[in-house]
Design a protein around this motif. Structure first.
Motif, mmCIF file in Angstrom:
data_model
loop_
_atom_site.group_PDB
_atom_site.id
_atom_site.type_symbol
_atom_site.label_atom_id
_atom_site.label_comp_id
_atom_site.label_asym_id
_atom_site.label_seq_id
_atom_site.Cartn_x
_atom_site.Cartn_y
_atom_site.Cartn_z
ATOM 1 N N CYS A 347 0.722 -1.398 -0.056
ATOM 2 C CA CYS A 347 0.051 -0.066 -0.015
ATOM 3 C C CYS A 347 0.797 1.227 -0.040
ATOM 4 O O CYS A 347 1.859 1.415 0.821
ATOM 5 C CB CYS A 347 -0.919 0.099 1.173
ATOM 6 N N ILE A 348 0.598 2.272 -1.003
ATOM 7 C CA ILE A 348 1.383 3.538 -1.109
ATOM 8 C C ILE A 348 0.391 4.655 -0.110
ATOM 9 O O ILE A 348 1.126 5.736 -0.332
ATOM 10 C CB ILE A 348 1.885 3.778 -2.450
ATOM 11 N N GLN A 349 -0.497 4.444 0.356
ATOM 12 C CA GLN A 349 -1.364 5.390 1.145
ATOM 13 C C GLN A 349 -1.880 6.300 0.433
ATOM 14 O O GLN A 349 -2.120 7.713 0.906
ATOM 15 C CB GLN A 349 -0.241 5.884 2.139
ATOM 16 N N CYS A 350 -2.357 6.086 -0.757
ATOM 17 C CA CYS A 350 -2.891 7.396 -1.567
ATOM 18 C C CYS A 350 -4.287 7.306 -1.103
ATOM 19 O O CYS A 350 -4.932 8.439 -1.571
ATOM 20 C CB CYS A 350 -2.938 6.998 -3.095
ATOM 21 N N GLY A 351 -4.977 6.400 -0.714
ATOM 22 C CA GLY A 351 -6.283 6.690 -0.005
ATOM 23 C C GLY A 351 -7.453 6.561 -1.303
ATOM 24 O O GLY A 351 -8.819 6.719 -0.704
ATOM 25 N N ARG A 352 -7.175 6.237 -2.271
ATOM 26 C CA ARG A 352 -8.241 6.163 -3.320
ATOM 27 C C ARG A 352 -9.388 5.146 -3.016
ATOM 28 O O ARG A 352 -10.448 5.323 -3.355
ATOM 29 C CB ARG A 352 -7.730 6.102 -4.407
ATOM 30 N N HIS A 354 -10.401 4.171 0.021
ATOM 31 C CA HIS A 354 -11.123 4.532 1.152
ATOM 32 C C HIS A 354 -12.054 5.644 0.458
ATOM 33 O O HIS A 354 -13.220 5.392 0.650
ATOM 34 C CB HIS A 354 -10.262 5.366 2.020
ATOM 35 N N ILE A 355 -11.655 6.583 -0.491
ATOM 36 C CA ILE A 355 -12.764 7.604 -0.779
ATOM 37 C C ILE A 355 -13.446 6.933 -1.855
ATOM 38 O O ILE A 355 -14.850 7.263 -1.789
ATOM 39 C CB ILE A 355 -11.942 8.804 -1.394
ATOM 40 N N ASN A 367 -9.607 4.955 6.849
ATOM 41 C CA ASN A 367 -8.594 6.115 6.551
ATOM 42 C C ASN A 367 -7.628 6.213 7.856
ATOM 43 O O ASN A 367 -6.468 6.836 7.501
ATOM 44 C CB ASN A 367 -9.124 7.207 5.719
ATOM 45 N N MET A 368 -7.954 6.193 8.821
ATOM 46 C CA MET A 368 -7.289 6.190 9.930
ATOM 47 C C MET A 368 -7.047 5.268 10.945
ATOM 48 O O MET A 368 -8.410 4.708 11.098
ATOM 49 C CB MET A 368 -7.800 7.405 10.824
ATOM 50 N N ARG A 373 -2.628 7.342 9.423
ATOM 51 C CA ARG A 373 -3.101 7.266 8.031
ATOM 52 C C ARG A 373 -3.234 5.757 7.816
ATOM 53 O O ARG A 373 -1.938 5.089 7.748
ATOM 54 C CB ARG A 373 -2.173 8.065 7.125
ATOM 55 N N TYR B 44 -1.953 11.012 -8.521
ATOM 56 C CA TYR B 44 -2.990 10.127 -8.184
ATOM 57 C C TYR B 44 -4.079 10.720 -7.415
ATOM 58 O O TYR B 44 -5.077 10.103 -7.242
ATOM 59 C CB TYR B 44 -2.480 8.747 -7.189
ATOM 60 N N PHE B 45 -3.998 11.868 -7.421
ATOM 61 C CA PHE B 45 -5.540 12.861 -6.690
ATOM 62 C C PHE B 45 -5.734 11.907 -5.586
ATOM 63 O O PHE B 45 -6.969 11.679 -5.283
ATOM 64 C CB PHE B 45 -6.622 12.664 -8.074
ATOM 65 N N CYS B 46 -4.663 11.415 -4.522
ATOM 66 C CA CYS B 46 -4.897 10.989 -3.428
ATOM 67 C C CYS B 46 -6.015 11.634 -2.565
ATOM 68 O O CYS B 46 -6.195 12.890 -2.575
ATOM 69 C CB CYS B 46 -3.610 11.071 -2.418
ATOM 70 N N TYR B 47 -6.711 10.829 -1.720
ATOM 71 C CA TYR B 47 -7.633 11.269 -0.827
ATOM 72 C C TYR B 47 -6.857 11.692 0.387
ATOM 73 O O TYR B 47 -5.801 11.232 0.919
ATOM 74 C CB TYR B 47 -8.696 10.188 -0.451
ATOM 75 N N PRO B 50 -1.292 13.223 1.427
ATOM 76 C CA PRO B 50 -0.213 13.624 2.366
ATOM 77 C C PRO B 50 0.555 14.681 1.976
ATOM 78 O O PRO B 50 1.159 15.168 2.740
ATOM 79 C CB PRO B 50 0.734 12.341 2.154
ATOM 80 N N VAL B 105 3.028 10.011 -2.338
ATOM 81 C CA VAL B 105 2.696 8.458 -2.223
ATOM 82 C C VAL B 105 3.768 7.965 -3.666
ATOM 83 O O VAL B 105 4.145 6.769 -3.262
ATOM 84 C CB VAL B 105 1.413 7.977 -2.495
ATOM 85 N N LEU B 108 7.088 7.261 -1.950
ATOM 86 C CA LEU B 108 6.896 5.683 -1.446
ATOM 87 C C LEU B 108 6.922 4.672 -2.416
ATOM 88 O O LEU B 108 7.609 3.607 -2.186
ATOM 89 C CB LEU B 108 5.657 5.750 -0.390
ATOM 90 N N ALA B 109 6.080 4.939 -3.550
ATOM 91 C CA ALA B 109 5.622 3.734 -4.446
ATOM 92 C C ALA B 109 7.095 3.613 -5.302
ATOM 93 O O ALA B 109 7.325 2.359 -5.365
ATOM 94 C CB ALA B 109 4.610 4.042 -5.174
#
Lengths: 436, 453
Positions: A347-352, A354-355, A367-368, A373, B44-47, B50, B105, B108-109
């Motif tokens: 996981c690279i933590q982009c959060g997509r 989740h959203i 998400n938390m 995170r 990536y238009f992250c949520y 960060p 990210v 990290l990636a």
């Protein structure tokens, strides 16, 4: 080493990769280059009847849509059939076939829907030594307005009629190229079969407007401020093509009829998928028009390597293998339960994930966690929809893990049943049948 | 080697104009359209991205990058300026490798973050080149605010106050506005007089008057400002430098890095700038790197940064350290300067003693090192002195800097502060901008409720 030689309705080629009837196959120069690059066969760009050749527009013929990094995903064109003299084409076809006897040479034909027209052109094509013909009943623009191409392909009776004329006139195998611009692809396929055609090829391009110029409000490609619909192809159309191929492959009336698969094939993997869904070989155009003829090397090597890895010795070990697994929704096993699982190491933590889940689906991904995170599936909420897998930018980071029988599904509070059970027997189905 | 390049001592004209122009050209040239599209496609238009969390000014980075990727570059600039009116300078000088791009990210990636800083510059440059103004002043409030110092904190504060309809007078000691943006950053990071252009861009909102040549603490005092204005914001930076304290009388060739950087920025003709042949820079921060790299670019043969602690403790980011190394600067660690050697009043070298950490404390090891040098720059930090804030003892300090609360309020009613002069300063342009902006909002709230004075 896997044997990827292809035999399609008796037409042999060293591999199952043919170039589709299109600009790359319009003249000897291109086709010679294609064969040098390793293509197994070509379908020569559609010939029209003798007389003054068709004319093309003199402005842009193509439009496109792109993905990230301007990767071409879909191409649209308003080009017509060959605009070269018939005799020139026939002469070149003959010469190229002579130069490359081991390659498949199919000639695409489109003439008016009259028996005399077909009877006139078929002997000329036959004389070239070509291996087969493809009837262009698919072109959705320009020619269809003149009663040819898709205009024929949309009327099963015409397909049957012309197929019959051709079979009665020529020794060559007849492949009928189908248009996807139709409600149910099985009807034209059945008509081709009834008419005696040896095979169908699909899909031709899809009617489309690719984009609009927002400065002059003209559809694109824009010809002097105006645009007309064109034919859409490229990677974006592959799913539509796969479905149509599968529909024909599993239809009781057409099952077993050879299919040449066309539509967005870009890699060996795409090709293997078409074969698995019932295609006897594949035809490629947009990928070659995007990257050049060399891509066939990757396709051939990739297919061969995959077959070696899986122990498939010949193409017949692959062709139609997925067809029995194509079913209707009502027969899907409702007792099969899967949950998404996020691999925290990749996981690279982009959060997509989740959203996507939070905003548009089932609120099943955190998400938390402890003020940090952290993205993790909440099994109590996860319906196993796969959306998170599809929006995740990292391949295989999120996987769908099936629950074994007897395991508690935390969402429903029920244990997973081992028994296969589908909608037809589901209690919520008003027209359910009793389980056997 | 031609000319004076290898002359001993501190001489000018080691390199010709052509070589100097090349050396001091833009470190990261503006992305062209294609480069910007390729770079923006990688976002990536992250949520809850960060990168935004890592930005002291909270710029909505995924949004502005998405706007660039859809061809809405001007919209992207507005997204940036909404949070950071000095987004143009921050795009150039932010250590993005330790802020947004470190958090990206894709760092990290793949170890390759999206080029956030350069994309930000792509958007802000476009808007500024077009003279696109996004903000209008609110109705004149009738309130007057003194902003002391025209650095990033002062400018951000002044702009936000002007937006709210207040009248701002900015007091500046020096001839030009901009503070460290104008006088304190390596020339190759902000070429073509960008700092001045940015000041003009910010001031064009109206309602901001600049008064130059007024030094806070001597020419103007807090008491006077407080009576004349409805509120005061102090963004005075750190105008005094720490002393090496190694010699009673400074020999010729012992110089201050901050002065050197300022002179270089203001120089119209760099061939006239003298520089040593063998240069030693003492320090481990951005100033040390800016000084050392520029000494090298001016034509010094040997430039060595000596820092008394290890690499991990250096304030200069890894990117800056790599940049220095790439330009031919040597960085040495665990060296405490102990004596400056001179002859006939001129620097000839410097003696160090090696240090090490012992139970967390830095101690000398007794091992020595001598380096030859004809010029030594001190870059060991800046400070606030009594003369910088005047005789007003009512402003509480913390660790030698002005103490502020979350909103930028000082211990004195009606007085706010932001940037490096405060105990919350981080020696970062972007932090100063955030503090100036937030103080302006706090001032506006106070003035609106009538509680400032």
């Amino acid at each position: 080493m896997a044997d990827i030689r292809n035999n399609f309705v008796g037409i042999k080629s060293p591999n199952p990769f043919w170039l589709a009837s299109a600009p790359p196959t319009d003249k000897a120069y291109n086709v010679e280059r294609a064969f040098k690059a390793g293509w197994g066969g070509v379908v020569w760009k559609t010939l029209g009847e003798a007389g003054p050749p068709v004319v093309n527009v003199n402005g842009p013929r193509y439009g496109a849509i792109w993905g990230a990094d301007r990767r071409l995903l879909g191409l649209n064109n308003i080009e017509l059939i060959t605009d070269r003299d018939l005799q020139t084409n026939l002469r070149e076809i003959k010469q190229v076939k002579k130069n490359w006897p081991d390659r498949a040479m199919i000639v695409s034909i489109m003439v008016p829907c009259e028996e005399a027209s077909w009877k006139a052109i078929l002997p000329l094509v036959e004389e070239t030594g070509a291996d087969g013909i493809e009837l262009n009943f698919g072109c959705p623009h320009g020619m269809s307005e003149r009663g040819m191409g898709a205009a024929v392909g949309q009327v099963p009776e015409y397909i049957e009629m012309v197929s019959r004329w051709c079979k009665a006139t020529t020794r060559m195998p007849v492949i009928v190229k189908l248009t996807p611009n139709i409600t149910d692809i099985r009807y034209p396929a059945r008509a081709a079969k009834t008419g005696g055609a040896d095979a169908v090829s699909l899909i031709n391009t899809i009617s489309s407007i690719i984009s609009v110029d927002l400065d002059n409000f003209s559809p694109e490609p824009s010809i002097d401020g105006k645009g007309s619909h064109g034919g859409y192809c490229g990677p974006a159309v592959k799913p539509i093509a796969l479905n149509m191929v599968a529909e024909i492959a599993r239809d009781a009336e057409t099952r077993g009829m050879p299919i040449s698969g066309i539509g967005g094939i870009t890699t060996w993997r795409d090709a293997a998928e078409f074969l698995a869904l019932g295609a006897g070989n594949v035809q490629v155009c947009t990928a070659a028009m995007t990257y050049g003829f060399k891509i066939v090397e990757e396709m051939a090597a990739g297919l061969s390597n995959w077959m070696d890895e899986k122990g498939h010795k010949t193409l017949d070990d692959v062709i139609s293998r997925a067809v029995p697994n194509v079913t209707d929704w009502q027969y899907l096993n409702l007792n099969y339960i899967a949950k998404a699982k996020i691999n925290q190491d990749s996981c690279i933590q982009c959060g997509r994930c989740h959203i996507a889940c939070e905003d548009t689906s089932h609120q099943a991904i955190t998400n938390m966690l402890d003020d940090k995170r952290h993205f993790e599936v909440i099994e109590e909420e996860c319906v196993g929809c796969n959306l998170c897998v599809n929006v995740c930018p990292v391949q295989d980071c999120i996987t769908m893990e099936p629950l074994s029988a007897g395991v508690l599904d935390k969402r429903t509070g029920k244990k997973v049943l081992k028994k296969y059970s589908n909608w037809t027997e589901h209690p919520n189905n008003p027209s359910k049948v009793a389980a056997e | 080697m031609a000319g004076k390049q290898l002359d001993d001592g501190i001489v000018s004209g080691r390199l010709n104009t052509k070589a100097l122009d090349e050396n001091f050209s833009d470190l990261h040239p503006l992305l062209d359209n294609h480069e910007a599209l390729v770079a923006s496609d990688r976002c990536y238009f992250c949520y809850d991205a960060p990168c935004v969390t890592a930005c002291p000014t909270d710029i909505d980075i995924p949004m502005f990058i998405r706007q660039i990727s859809t061809g809405n570059t001007i919209g992207a600039a507005k997204t940036i300026f909404d949070q950071n009116i000095l987004g143009g300078m921050c795009a150039r000088v932010c250590p993005t490798e330790t802020l947004c791009e470190q958090a990206c990210v894709r760092e990290l990636a793949e170890g390759k973050p999206v080029k956030i800083g350069q994309l930000q510059r792509f958007a802000t440059d476009e808007a500024m080149d077009q003279g696109k103004q996004f903000y209008e002043r609110a109705k004149e409030s009738g309130k007057k605010i003194a902003v002391v110092g025209s650095g990033p904190a002062g400018l951000a504060c002044a702009h936000r106050l002007a937006m709210h309809g207040h009248s701002v007078t900015v007091f500046e000691t020096r001839k030009k506005a901009g503070g460290l943006n104008e006088y304190g950053i390596a020339a190759y990071k902000t070429v073509d007089d960008f700092a001045k252009k940015e000041v003009n861009y910010i001031a064009s909102i109206g309602g901001i008057e600049f008064v130059h040549g007024k030094k806070f603490g001597s020419d103007i005092a807090l008491k006077g400002l407080k009576s004349e204005f409805d509120a005061v914001f102090l963004g005075i930076g750190l105008s005094s430098v720490n002393d090496l304290n190694l010699s009673e009388k400074d020999p010729e060739g012992l110089d201050d890095a901050v002065d050197f950087i300022a002179k270089l920025r203001q120089a119209k003709n760099k061939t006239k700038l003298p520089i040593g042949r063998k240069v030693v820079v003492i320090g481990g921060g951005m100033t040390a790197v800016d000084c050392a790299v520029q000494a090298k670019l001016l034509g010094a043969e040997e430039v060595t940064i000596c820092y008394r602690r290890g690499q991990d403790q250096m304030n200069a980011s890894l990117f800056e350290q790599d940049l220095a190394a790439a330009k031919g600067v040597t960085i040495r660690h665990w060296l405490q300067p102990v004596k400056i050697k001179s002859s006939k009043g001129k620097v000839t070298g410097i003696h160090f003693e090696y240090t090490q950490l012992q139970s967390g404390k830095l101690v000398r090891t007794g091992k020595k090192l001598k380096l030859e040098a004809d010029q030594i720059f001190s870059a060991i930090g800046q400070k606030l002195t009594e003369s910088d804030i005047g005789s007003d003892k009512n402003i509480k300090l913390s660790g030698g800097r002005i103490m502020i609360d979350d909103e930028g309020k000082t211990s004195q009613k009606g007085v706010w502060a932001g940037g490096d002069c405060t105990d919350r300063g981080e020696d970062l342009t972007v932090t100063a901008v955030a503090q100036g902006r937030d103080a302006a909002e706090s001032i506006h709230r106070s003035l609106s409720s009538g509680k400032a004075k």
